[in-house]
Design an enzyme around this catalytic site. Structure first.
Site, PDB file in Angstrom:
ATOM      1  CB  CYS A  91      18.945 -50.513  12.640  1.00  0.00           C
ATOM      2  SG  CYS A  91      16.693 -49.153  13.222  1.00  0.00           S
ATOM      3  CE  LYS A  93       7.978 -65.595  16.053  1.00  0.00           C
ATOM      4  NZ  LYS A  93       8.849 -64.230  16.480  1.00  0.00           N
ATOM      5  CD  GLU A 111      14.003 -49.292  10.804  1.00  0.00           C
ATOM      6  OE1 GLU A 111      15.546 -49.923  10.768  1.00  0.00           O
ATOM      7  OE2 GLU A 111      13.888 -49.910  11.894  1.00  0.00           O
ATOM      8  CD  GLU A 157      22.624 -53.138  11.644  1.00  0.00           C
ATOM      9  OE1 GLU A 157      21.796 -51.653  11.793  1.00  0.00           O
ATOM     10  OE2 GLU A 157      21.843 -53.502  11.606  1.00  0.00           O
TER      11      GLU A 157
END
Length: 514
Positions: A316, A206, A282, A415
């Site tokens: 990331c 997906k 992750e 983040e």
């Protein structure tokens, strides 16, 4: 969804196989991206537009999958794993992965243009982790499928007086649900598909709603140019994230591999717990770039600035906190600001561009909200701080350096996923390590110092999954990647990443004169 990849019976295509499309230029790309390869006789699902973040133009349309599409893909993957030859035939798996690699290489120029248009990534990155590197890594996983030690003799033991030979078997986990983000679509898609398929699993992928076309293009290569059996790989594109939740919750799925935000990762873990699924996560990062007192401050700060501007900071593992020696803080800030100012923003199709657009208006608005927060928290901008005035189309943020906030500030803890670097002073090695580790994340990091042994000593103390020392690069298909703390669970790539997709079984047989 591409139904023919998720269970519809088909004969292996005759060679030479047809290419996914012909022609050149963006018009041809749009035509190919919008052309489905649906199951014969089946009604087409709806479609949704994929937008170029640099221009706001429609790149193409992707199939808007439905819950029924996802259900069919999972069912086909389950059948292919349980009843097919895939899980037991490493040579077949290796051959198909090499065919996929070769097909992607053959269409690299088309994929390069499509990736730049859809993801907004600078074209120079497609010669590395945005395309060429993960494609080449498929060959590494194909080799591993053939060379891996699938069984290991554990020797003879005599538990409870029963002399037995014990053998350790490594077997595929089953059906894998893979959910991927938009920032490095090829790298993350293939970092899941390569090891999962090489290990003998079947996979339902997906991809993110922002970058469906590159996934569809890959799927058509699988369909038209490889010998992948029906059902082994299903690709379900959708404008909604709901189908990802459906994939996670389905009891026919044995393992979920997810890359994305930590908040969503928590939801994935909670949903998977209902059926006690294995999960690989992750997640986010707020990685620190530590500059030691004996470093070349100007060079190190410039490297940190270049890193955070790359692909508009949408990675990331990008280092987004710059920790500078307090006595030389202004020197480092000046060097970083000068570099960011020179880089600016540019057309991602230009080979000289480092910082392109962010992926969407929503992401631009999110980054801008953090820039306002930085000011509210007492910070200032050494450069950047908003949208570039010369850009009236697309989703742009100037490369920005925030100063004047402590490491406890939200802009230094959360983040942002934009070209925003936060500079924080430190008072020596111990303090730098303390600040770097003072984060809910632990994905990556960097240390720059004049004495390599000293820099390595600092690197060893960081609670993070990867660290580059003095410019060293850790990325590679053979290198495990993942994080500590809220940056994730497990490792991706390398042998460790391959083994995430395996189960262990011990078989004991009588031995000797019993």
């Amino acid at each position: 969804m591409l139904p023919s990849l998720s269970g519809t019976a088909r004969e292996p295509p005759a060679r030479p196989r047809a290419a996914p499309g012909s022609g050149t230029g963006r018009a041809a790309l749009r035509a190919r991206a919008g052309a489905g390869s649906g199951r014969k006789g089946a009604a087409m699902s709806g479609r949704f537009a994929s937008v170029n973040p640099a221009t706001e133009e429609v790149v193409g349309e992707a199939r808007d999958g439905t819950p029924a599409d996802m259900d069919a893909a999972i069912g086909a993957a389950r059948e292919a794993f349980d009843a097919g030859a895939w899980s037991a035939d490493p040579r077949l798996r290796a051959r198909c992965l090499r065919q996929l690699r070769d097909g992607l290489v053959a269409h690299a120029s088309e994929l390069r243009e499509l990736t730049v248009a859809e993801a907004g990534c600078p074209v120079f990155l497609t010669y590395g982790p945005q395309l060429d590197a993960p494609v080449a890594d498929l060959g590494w996983f194909a080799d591993l499928a053939e060379s891996y030690e699938w069984s290991r003799d554990l020797g003879v033991g005599a538990p409870m007086g029963m002399t037995s030979r014990r053998t350790l078997l490594r077997e595929p986990a089953g059906v894998v649900g893979a959910i991927t983000p938009w920032n490095f679509p090829h790298q993350i898609n293939l970092a899941k598909l390569g090891p999962a398929l090489a290990a003998g699993n079947t996979v339902v992928l997906k991809p993110a709603p922002d970058t469906p076309l590159v996934a569809e293009f890959m799927a058509r290569i699988v369909q038209q140019e490889t010998d992948f059996p029906p059902g082994v790989l299903g690709v379900v594109t959708s404008s909604s994230h709901a189908l990802g939740a459906q994939l996670v919750a389905d009891p026919r799925v044995d393992l979920v591999s997810f890359t994305g935000s930590t908040a969503t990762g928590r939801s994935v873990m909670a949903s998977a717990a209902a059926t006690v699924k294995r999960v690989f996560l992750e997640l986010g990062g707020k990685s620190a770039y530590i500059v030691l007192e004996d470093a070349d401050i100007g060079s190190a700060a410039a490297m940190a600035a270049f890193a955070v501007a790359t692909h508009a900071g949408q990675g990331c593992a990008i280092t987004t906190r710059l920790l500078l020696p307090r006595a030389r803080f202004d020197e480092g800030v000046h060097a970083a600001a000068r570099t960011l100012g020179k880089l600016g923003v540019g057309d991602p199709a230009d080979p000289g561009t480092v910082c392109g657009p962010v992926i969407s208006a929503a992401q631009r608005d999110r980054v801008e909200s953090y820039l306002r927060l930085a000011v509210d928290e007492g910070g200032a901008f050494a450069c950047g701080g908003g949208r570039p005035p010369e850009r009236d189309r697309g989703f742009w943020i100037e490369p920005t350096l925030v100063v004047g906030v402590p490491n406890s500030a939200r802009v230094a803890q959360e983040e942002i996923f934009g070209p925003v670097l936060v500079a924080v002073p430190h008072d020596g090695d111990d303090d730098a390590v303390r600040i770097a580790n003072d984060s809910p994340y632990g994905l990556s990091g960097a240390v720059h110092g004049g004495d390599e042994e000293r820099a390595l000593a600092v690197a060893r103390r960081l609670r993070t999954g990867t660290v580059g020392v003095n410019g060293g690069q850790w990325y590679g298909g053979d290198v495990p990647f993942g994080g500590y703390k809220q940056s994730g669970v497990g490792r991706e790539m390398g042998v460790l990443g391959f083994e995430e997709y395996l189960e262990s079984k011990v078989v004991a047989t009588p031995h000797g004169g019993q």
